[in-house]
Enzyme design. Structure first.
Site, short mmCIF file in Angstrom:
data_model
loop_
_atom_site.label_atom_id
_atom_site.label_comp_id
_atom_site.label_asym_id
_atom_site.label_seq_id
_atom_site.Cartn_x
_atom_site.Cartn_y
_atom_site.Cartn_z
CD GLU A 76 18.77 3.09 -2.25
OE1 GLU A 76 19.89 2.88 -2.73
OE2 GLU A 76 18.04 4.01 -2.64
CB VAL B 3 13.32 -3.61 -3.68
CG1 VAL B 3 13.61 -2.30 -4.39
CG2 VAL B 3 12.78 -4.65 -4.67
CG HIS C 292 26.65 -0.37 -5.13
ND1 HIS C 292 26.77 -1.04 -6.32
CD2 HIS C 292 25.39 0.07 -5.07
CE1 HIS C 292 25.60 -1.01 -6.95
NE2 HIS C 292 24.75 -0.34 -6.22
CD GLN D 102 9.20 3.96 -5.09
OE1 GLN D 102 8.99 3.33 -6.12
NE2 GLN D 102 9.68 5.19 -5.09
CB THR E 132 -0.96 0.04 1.22
OG1 THR E 132 -0.18 -0.10 2.41
CG2 THR E 132 -1.98 -1.08 1.14
N GLY E 133 2.17 1.13 0.08
CA GLY E 133 3.04 2.31 0.00
C GLY E 133 3.17 2.78 -1.44
CD GLU F 218 29.25 -2.52 -7.84
OE1 GLU F 218 28.47 -2.12 -8.71
OE2 GLU F 218 29.05 -2.38 -6.64
#
Lengths: 288, 370
Positions: A98, A96, A246, A20, A17-18, A209
């Protein structure tokens, strides 16, 4: 085939419901992902895009077959939500979010390991078995079914490379985002092993990376693989001692350098692209 | 976030790890007073967020309060490894029988904490041969019990009262590591002094992502002014000193953008990861940060996933309407809501590229021509 998720995977969205959660539920549904429920404490009984919302993961699992969950939960609460999903028996967890504290990440990965849950992320764009199922946030139009497996540490750079592959007629079996944090659930090797066994996958693109030693560890396995690997490593021009966004992307005490990674990958038989747009051509040469 | 040695030692001490008697001072008078309280020979140690302080003269011994004051005045005037010294730690000089090394950090490939110990302390652990380093991984669901201490003691050859002291210390250090959300706690050297183990130095790094719940840990600023502004906006920013200001979304894409610019002979002014889903306001502020680097050209490289192209386009238009943008802007914009974004840009006089390396080459061409 494809790996980890496919067209039969039933997915719930924690934090549906947020902002995102809602936006990406729409996008995932548009891609064809089978979303069977959402979880949002205190909002049970509502619907989002016609998807039933539950108060807890336990309630969702009681009412639906749930194979995977994706977390759109703010970092301070992510560990709690991940523990909920893992203990409720969800077998694939895509995180997802971060900026989750690294100690919480170690706790999540440890519990997942004991309970047999595969954790994609944290700090990942998610995972896409192209044409079948997308769990996470990448833009839909670039992910087209095909023979290339992609495994990456970072998000947008992966879209760049997948976009290039698709534009050159090279679709993907599965695209996996390991996540940009120092502690994540899957390693390159975990995913490479699955691609090696997957009949749909004919070649693998590894997007790495600078920093850490994940690419060097991957090299040891690539040496044993029968399927060809093309790699791109970001951060060639990065100065040492500076953290490039990162948590893991930092050259410390001369370790985790671009050159070290490229040499290890090449010695293992992988082809390394200088710039992202060269990846499709290298794949094409190999698959000829 | 790195802590100063004296901050780490205060934390160690509050948990029951023995540290030399002493305190921090930021002027020579206070340093002399602390030396008087301690009595005897003291050591005056520069407090900077970098190692190798001794080699630069940043650690001095003093046998009287007056000498300590002088030593402090000298050290406080120094710049060591690019760090201006603003504080010193004045401590008792301890008897050193032997120096050990002990640290706990996060091992990314093992995905768990690792204890690193060596009987060869006092030097950079990178210089200690592997066969003299003991490593033990920790299962976070179990934690550290004295048995791990006994095993490491055995491998280090610590016996008797020192072995017992080590077994007591190890679980405490792990407790600090966990409770303070540390990425690293390091004691180098851990000094055997008679029948005691004393933490003669401390290095501690606290996870930036956990600061929201570490209110008791002192805040240490280690960023340049622009980097700090970016951090406050939730953006990752690193100054690189070139003339092409760069904004991309995502750390990997940002690095890829820098590499591509470098490939075409460009010199990036910065690394800026505008992050995912920053929105119009965040993007606007990010562009204003870029202008502070005084670039010859701005290169914006967006592959929208969680970031929406129309948000980026609207932000750029907003900045253009609010202020003059004195340099050319080269934009590459694809992904979520791409059509809307490109349309907004066109309506406002910006051209959008579709292909990353073509846009990068253009940015380099502009920078190198002016």
């Amino acid at each position: 085939m494809a790996i980890i998720i496919n067209e039969k995977t039933n997915v719930i969205v924690q934090g549906i419901t947020g902002n995102q959660g809602r936006f990406h539920t729409c996008q995932m549904l548009a891609y064809g992902t089978k979303i069977v429920g959402g979880v949002s404490p205190g909002k049970g009984g509502q619907e989002v895009e016609g998807i039933p919302v539950y108060d807890t993961v336990y309630e969702a699992v009681d009412n639906q077959q749930v194979d995977a969950s994706v977390l759109f939960i703010p970092a301070p609460f992510a560990k709690d939500a991940a523990f909920e999903a893992i203990t409720a028996g969800v077998k694939v967890l895509v995180i997802v979010t971060e900026h989750i504290p690294v100690h919480d990440e170690m706790d999540i990965v440890e519990l997942a390991c004991r309970k047999g849950t595969t954790v994609v992320g944290p700090n990942t764009f998610g995972i896409v078995s192209s044409g079948k199922c997308k769990i996470g946030i990448p833009p839909n139009q670039f992910f087209v079914e095909g023979p290339i497996g992609v495994v990456a540490r970072s998000g947008t750079l992966t879209y760049e490379i997948v976009g290039n592959l698709t534009a050159n007629g090279l679709g993907q079996s599965t695209v996996v985002g390991l996540g940009g944090d120092r502690v994540v659930g899957l390693s390159f090797v975990d995913v490479l092993e699955k691609f090696e066994k997957d009949p749909q996958t004919r070649a693998v693109v590894l997007v790495g990376e600078i920093g850490g030693n994940a690419e060097e560890e991957a090299s040891l396995y690539i040496k044993k693989m029968t399927k060809p690997v093309v790699a791109y490593i970001a951060g060639k021009s990065a100065p040492p001692g500076k953290r490039m966004g990162h948590a893991g992307a930092i050259i410390e005490r001369g370790k985790g350098t671009f050159n070290g990674k490229v040499e290890a990958l090449q010695a293992a038989g992988a082809k390394v692209a200088t710039l992202p747009f060269e990846v499709p051509e290298l794949i094409r040469q190999i698959l000829k | 976030m790195k802590l100063f040695e004296y901050m780490g030692k205060e934390i160690f001490s509050s948990y029951g790890i023995t540290v030399p008697r002493g305190r921090m001072a930021d002027n020579s008078q206070d340093a002399a007073n602390i030396a008087r309280e301690i009595g005897g020979t003291v050591v005056v140690k520069s407090q900077i967020l970098a190692g190798k302080r001794g080699k630069g003269g940043g650690i001095k011994f003093a046998s009287s309060p007056e000498e300590a004051g002088e030593a402090a005045a000298q050290v406080l005037a120094m710049t060591l490894n690019g760090h201006k010294v603003e504080k010193v730690l004045v401590e008792e000089k301890i008897q050193i029988d032997k120096e050990l090394y002990l640290a706990i950090t996060v091992d990314g490939s093992a995905k768990k904490p690792v204890i690193i110990a060596s009987a060869q302390g006092g030097m950079d652990i990178e210089e200690v041969p592997d066969e003299h380093i003991v490593k033990q991984y920790v299962d976070v669901s179990i934690g550290v019990y004295p048995y791990l201490g006994r095993e490491i003691s055995r491998q280090l050859g610590l016996t008797g009262s020192i072995g017992k002291e080590f077994n007591r210390l190890l679980p405490i250090l792990y407790k600090i590591f966990r409770e303070k959300d540390a990425e690293l706690v390091e004691i180098n050297p851990l000094v055997i002094s008679g029948d005691k183990l004393i933490a003669a130095d401390s290095k501690m790094t606290v996870d930036d992502d956990a600061l929201f719940r570490q209110k008791a840990v002192p805040y240490v600023e280690d960023r340049t002014s622009i980097e700090k502004q970016a951090h406050d906006l939730g953006l990752a920013f690193v100054e690189l000193g070139g003339d092409i200001a760069v904004m991309a979304n995502g750390a990997g894409m940002s690095m890829g953008s820098l590499d591509t610019l470098a490939y075409y002979g460009g010199k990036p002014a910065n690394f800026l990861d505008a992050g995912g889903g920053t929105g119009v306001e965040g993007t606007t502020k990010a562009i204003e940060l870029l202008l502070q680097t005084n670039p010859k050209v701005i290169f914006i490289n967006i592959f929208g996933g969680i970031t929406r192209c129309d948000d980026v386009a609207n932000a750029l238009v907003q900045v253009k309407n609010a202020r003059e943008i004195p340099v050319p802007v080269v934009i590459r914009l694809v992904g979520t809501n791409e059509e809307a974004g490109v349309r907004i840009l066109k309506e406002n006089g910006f051209e959008a590229y579709k292909v990353m390396h073509e846009a990068a080459a253009k940015a380099v061409e502009i920078a190198n021509a002016s």
